[in-house]
Design a protein around this motif. Structure first.
Motif, PDB file in Angstrom:
ATOM      1  N   ASP A  84       0.842  -1.192   0.000  1.00  0.00           N
ATOM      2  CA  ASP A  84       0.000   0.000   0.000  1.00  0.00           C
ATOM      3  C   ASP A  84       0.878   1.244   0.000  1.00  0.00           C
ATOM      4  OD1 ASP A  84       0.964   0.184   2.552  1.00  0.00           O
ATOM      5  OD2 ASP A  84      -0.982   0.205   3.538  1.00  0.00           O
ATOM      6  N   ALA A  85       0.265   2.426   0.125  1.00  0.00           N
ATOM      7  CA  ALA A  85       1.004   3.685   0.044  1.00  0.00           C
ATOM      8  C   ALA A  85       2.031   3.821   1.168  1.00  0.00           C
ATOM      9  CB  ALA A  85       0.029   4.855   0.082  1.00  0.00           C
TER      10      ALA A  85
ATOM     11  N   ILE B 163       0.218  -5.896   1.190  1.00  0.00           N
ATOM     12  CA  ILE B 163      -1.209  -6.179   1.116  1.00  0.00           C
ATOM     13  C   ILE B 163      -1.393  -7.686   1.163  1.00  0.00           C
ATOM     14  CG2 ILE B 163      -3.283  -5.999  -0.305  1.00  0.00           C
ATOM     15  CD1 ILE B 163      -2.071  -3.441  -1.480  1.00  0.00           C
TER      16      ILE B 163
END
Length: 111
Positions: free
Chosen positions: A42-43, A48
């Motif tokens: 993810d950012a 994930i």
């Protein structure tokens, strides 16, 4: 006796600071780069987790419920939690949204 002990400690500590020696050089710690996790992140860089698709007792009911909320998908509703009296299902919609439903004793509701 206490005065003698205190005086001895003071002399030892004071004597150590009299001799000005060069500090020992400190080796730089090796820089370790973080291992990149395999798969998508993810950012924030957190990996994930991919949940495998599993058919549950109420998968068909959740798919019908999803259609009522305008969610059509080709993958179907997959069981996210362990089988039991309370189950959570996830379905990927065609428009990219995710439909989640919670089924308690085969009575399903949108989350």
């Amino acid at each position: 006796m206490k005065r003698l002990l205190a005086l001895t400690a003071l002399v030892l500590v004071g004597g150590c600071t009299m001799f000005k020696s060069q500090p020992m050089p400190v080796a730089a710690a090796p820089v370790q780069t973080a291992a990149r996790p395999a798969g998508p992140v993810d950012a924030g860089g957190v990996p994930i987790e991919r949940v495998p698709y599993r058919v549950g007792v109420s998968s068909n009911t959740v798919e019908q419920l999803a259609r009522q909320y305008a969610c059509t998908g080709t993958g179907g509703a997959g069981l996210v939690t362990a089988e039991g009296p309370v189950e959570v299902y996830r379905m990927q919609c065609a428009d990219g949204k995710v439909f989640m439903a919670r089924c308690e004793l085969r009575q399903c509701r949108k989350m």
